[in-house]
Scaffold this motif. Structure first.
Motif, short mmCIF file in Angstrom:
data_model
loop_
_atom_site.label_atom_id
_atom_site.label_comp_id
_atom_site.label_asym_id
_atom_site.label_seq_id
_atom_site.Cartn_x
_atom_site.Cartn_y
_atom_site.Cartn_z
N PRO A 85 0.82 -1.22 0.00
CA PRO A 85 0.00 0.00 0.00
C PRO A 85 0.85 1.28 0.00
CG PRO A 85 -0.26 -1.22 2.09
CD PRO A 85 0.69 -2.00 1.23
N GLY B 152 -0.74 -5.38 4.88
CA GLY B 152 -1.47 -6.00 3.78
C GLY B 152 -0.98 -5.57 2.41
N VAL C 11 -2.40 -4.49 -1.85
CA VAL C 11 -3.47 -3.86 -2.63
C VAL C 11 -3.42 -4.41 -4.04
CG1 VAL C 11 -4.34 -1.64 -3.50
CG2 VAL C 11 -3.35 -1.77 -1.20
N GLU D 123 -6.25 -6.25 0.90
CA GLU D 123 -6.92 -5.05 1.46
C GLU D 123 -7.92 -4.45 0.49
OE1 GLU D 123 -6.24 -4.64 4.72
OE2 GLU D 123 -5.00 -6.39 4.25
#
Ligand code: 4HQ
Length: 286
Positions: free
Chosen positions: A86, A92, A94, A152
């Motif tokens: 991210p 997480g 993306v 995410e």
């Protein structure tokens, strides 16, 4: 390494059993089938539960069609990378906008230009809540493309750039959009002509009138000492209908004050969230 990714058709009868590159406009199922495309990194999850029961029978009969596109096949590098870290940091991963956009564009290549009749939908808790009114609109169209996110979620820019509609199944967090996509497909497909045995049953559901359903009972007449409410055994159809309505109203008042307010505001006995039918004659209430 630059082959056209192949969509997979599901159902007992496929117009293109060898699933080669897709010729435009030659794969229409006969007689106005509702066409669903699913973009996912887990195409093997489909049709899953949709292959059972009424949706499965309707799929086999080609009342609707299902095509999965594996998002990973639209990744350009040799590791088929679909995600990245991210921007701005944080936990997480993306989903990359270029990869997701390529998958959406491939799905929409043979879909009608008119978006209202074939929207692209991203399942996400950030979306507007799905309603039966939206389900009815979707069922009146030609098809839909469903984007299933993992990690995410997807880069915001691809949602903007491709005019993607975000819909939520509820205020909880799942690991991916595949289960919500299946739930949405089920809700839409069951409203298509010929899918349910009894067409009237979709209309009589009290939720379609903006109320929760009244309780249901079946034999035996006494079970573990509990009796079926006597009115239901009386044969007085008008009084039974009145009792069911009262039960539905009580339950709605108790569990769903939001639905109850909307029901009362529209005069009751109207299609849920359907402003066009609002304001009809109400009936007595406390
Ligand atoms: N997710 N209603 C996160 C959901 C969800 C929901 C799907 C988890 C999208 C990225 N989708 N992914 N609730 O929880 O639709």
């Amino acid at each position: 390494m630059s082959e056209t990714p192949k969509p997979r058709s599901h159902g007992m009868f496929s117009a293109r059993p060898t699933a080669g590159p897709k010729p435009l406009g030659t794969d229409q199922a006969p007689g106005g089938a509702f066409r669903v495309k699913v973009l996912t990194i887990f195409p093997e999850l489909f049709p899953g539960p949709l292959a059972a029961s009424l949706t499965g029978k309707a799929l086999a009969e080609r009342l609707w069609t299902l095509e999965t596109l594996d998002i990973r096949r639209f990744a350009r590098n040799k590791h088929r990378t679909v995600d990245d870290t991210p921007a701005g940091g944080g936990p997480g991963m993306v989903m990359k906008p270029d990869v997701v956009a390529a998958a959406i564009d491939a799905a929409q290549a043979d879909a009608p230009r008119e978006r209202a009749r074939w929207p692209v939908i991203y399942l996400s808790p950030r979306g507007r809540p799905l309603t039966q009114a939206r389900v009815r609109e979707l069922a009146a169209g030609e098809g839909m493309t469903l984007l299933c996110g993992r990690f995410e979620g997807v880069d915001e820019r691809v949602l903007e750039a491709r005019g993607v509609e975000e819909l939520s199944l509820g205020d909880f967090v799942l690991t991916g959009g595949e289960i919500p996509a299946m739930a949405l497909i089920d809700a839409v497909v069951r409203l298509r002509p010929g899918v349910l045995g009894n067409e009237a049953s979709t209309e009589e559901e009290s939720f379609s009138r903006g109320l929760l359903e009244h309780p249901h009972y079946t034999r035996p007449q006494v079970w573990e000492g509990r009796e079926i409410p006597e009115i239901l055994l009386s044969g007085h159809h008008a009084r039974i209908a009145e009792w069911r309505r009262a039960q539905a109203e009580e339950l709605t008042k108790e569990r769903r004050p939001d639905l109850w307010r909307a029901y009362r505001a529209t005069g009751g006995d109207t299609e849920q969230s359907d402003a066009k039918t609002a304001g009809r004659a109400g009936r007595k209430r406390d």
